[in-house]
Design an enzyme around this catalytic site. Structure first.
Site, PDB file in Angstrom:
ATOM      1  N   LYS A 186     -17.907  -2.135  10.350  1.00  0.00           N
ATOM      2  CA  LYS A 186     -19.091  -1.542   9.720  1.00  0.00           C
ATOM      3  C   LYS A 186     -20.330  -1.968  10.512  1.00  0.00           C
ATOM      4  CE  LYS A 186     -16.126  -0.243   6.669  1.00  0.00           C
ATOM      5  NZ  LYS A 186     -15.598   1.116   6.650  1.00  0.00           N
ATOM      6  N   ASP A 211      -5.973 -10.931  -1.310  1.00  0.00           N
ATOM      7  CA  ASP A 211      -7.161 -10.707  -0.488  1.00  0.00           C
ATOM      8  C   ASP A 211      -6.703 -10.487   0.956  1.00  0.00           C
ATOM      9  OD1 ASP A 211      -9.404 -10.940   1.111  1.00  0.00           O
ATOM     10  OD2 ASP A 211     -10.241 -12.648   0.051  1.00  0.00           O
ATOM     11  N   CYS A 246      -6.340  -0.249  -0.885  1.00  0.00           N
ATOM     12  CA  CYS A 246      -6.628   0.578  -2.068  1.00  0.00           C
ATOM     13  C   CYS A 246      -7.616   1.712  -1.749  1.00  0.00           C
ATOM     14  CB  CYS A 246      -7.180  -0.312  -3.175  1.00  0.00           C
ATOM     15  SG  CYS A 246      -7.867   0.571  -4.582  1.00  0.00           S
ATOM     16  N   PRO A 247      -7.374   2.954  -2.212  1.00  0.00           N
ATOM     17  CA  PRO A 247      -6.216   3.441  -2.981  1.00  0.00           C
ATOM     18  C   PRO A 247      -5.053   3.912  -2.111  1.00  0.00           C
ATOM     19  CG  PRO A 247      -7.844   5.180  -2.806  1.00  0.00           C
ATOM     20  CD  PRO A 247      -8.424   3.989  -2.073  1.00  0.00           C
ATOM     21  N   GLY A 248      -5.205   3.838  -0.772  1.00  0.00           N
ATOM     22  CA  GLY A 248      -4.059   4.150   0.084  1.00  0.00           C
ATOM     23  C   GLY A 248      -4.271   5.245   1.107  1.00  0.00           C
TER      24      GLY A 248
END
Length: 366
Positions: A306, A260, A221-223
């Site tokens: 991250k 998920d 999301c969102p792509g």
């Protein structure tokens, strides 16, 4: 010339310095790194005069995570006379480079250097002509000869040196110039596009990013990342509880799975690509990626790790070592590369490609 300049993202000089010090030492090359916070570059000074040349020739640039570019240099040229900056630069390069194939007059990627970059662009043309007259550059650009670098750190103040075209970044300042597509759902799309340029040779795109391949995007999301796969005419399973951009759903190439990303398990065995840009602890993401690779759920993957606030190089090294250990344990040969891309922030992007099984009786990709 006993110094190596490494360009990096401003704020990551310490990580870049830690990495070059570590990887040079593994090759029994010793020296020290000169680091200035937020400068956007590091100077690694070797104790032995020929060792800088060894680094830029023998240490694979593709193995460096935090460096955008790498080239060998001599002493810093200071106080270049405003009426003739060219002569001292030509003098520094004479006898050092012969018939270089390209000239790059560069600066660090900082706000302070933006004015200096305008000067560099104007200065490149007369400097190139002078270097050609002196035999330092060929009369035409060629990718088969060394690249001549003139790196300005302040007005009238520069390093001069060279890199090898088969062991450097092909991009000016080590930064691919990409344009944000107006129809992409988020700016994160540029991360994956840059990763494809950095990790996959241009002449292999048609084979490895082929029409009709199946791909999975975890945490889609969102792509933004799905967009790049759709653009390459792939069929994409986009896994996320959050909604996908309608423009992507309208292509008919995207299947949105409200799950998920950590729990999703693929139900096909012909998935070529898995990509992942989830905000999660890097160790958790590394474990998931290792699981996908060990189980053969995909052939290639690009994912982001991250970074923590401290000991970033150590953290990334541990994550990559974990993935390598898992692959080794299961007899899987793979190629692993990692890079902090221009479009990355507090993160690094990793590419892993399964090559073949290291144990007999199993056939993976060639």
């Amino acid at each position: 010339m006993n110094k190596v300049v490494l360009l990096c993202r401003p704020g990551f000089e310490k990580e870049c310095a830690a990495e070059i010090t570590d990887k040079a030492a593994r090759r029994e090359i010793f020296g020290f790194a000169r680091v200035k916070d937020n400068a956007g570059y590091v100077v690694f000074e070797c104790y032995q005069p020929d060792d800088a040349e060894k680094i830029v020739k023998e240490l694979p640039f593709s193995s460096l995570i935090f460096a955008r570019q790498m080239f060998v240099v001599g002493e810093l040229l200071r106080d270049l006379p405003p009426d003739d900056r060219i002569t001292p630069i030509v003098g520094m390069l004479q006898g050092v480079v012969e018939k270089g194939g390209e000239l790059r007059v560069e600066v660090a990627d900082t706000n302070e250097s933006k004015e200096l970059m305008k000067f560099c662009r104007k200065f490149t043309v007369p400097l190139r002509a002078a270097l050609r007259d002196a035999g330092i550059l060929t009369n035409y650009e060629t990718p088969k000869r060394p690249v001549v670098h003139v790196f300005f750190i302040a007005p009238g103040c520069c390093y001069t040196g060279y890199s090898y075209p088969d062991n450097n970044s092909p991009f000016y300042m080590g930064i691919p110039r990409l344009k944000f597509p107006a129809d992409a759902p988020s700016r994160s799309t540029l991360k994956l596009e840059e990763a494809l340029h950095v990790f996959i040779p241009a002449d292999e795109w048609d084979e490895r990013l082929a029409n009709g391949m199946y791909a999975v995007d975890l945490g889609a999301c969102p792509g933004g990342w799905t967009y790049q796969l759709v653009k390459r005419n792939m069929w994409v399973y986009s896994v996320d509880n959050g909604p996908m951009a309608q423009s992507l759903m309208d292509t008919g190439q995207v299947t949105w799975l409200r799950e998920d990303g950590f729990r999703y398990r693929p139900n096909r065995n012909n998935i070529s690509w898995m990509v992942c840009d989830m905000v999660e602890k890097p160790a958790k993401v590394a474990a998931l990626m290792a699981q996908w690779l060990v189980n053969g759920w995909c052939r290639e993957t690009i994912f982001n790790l991250k970074l923590p606030m401290k000991k970033r190089y150590e953290e990334v090294s541990q994550n990559l070592a974990y993935i390598q250990a898992q692959l080794d344990e299961h007899g899987i040969n793979a190629q692993i590369q990692a890079r902090q891309l221009y479009h990355d922030r507090e993160e690094v992007t990793v590419h892993v490609r399964r090559l073949w099984a290291a144990v007999g009786g199993r056939r993976d990709e060639r």
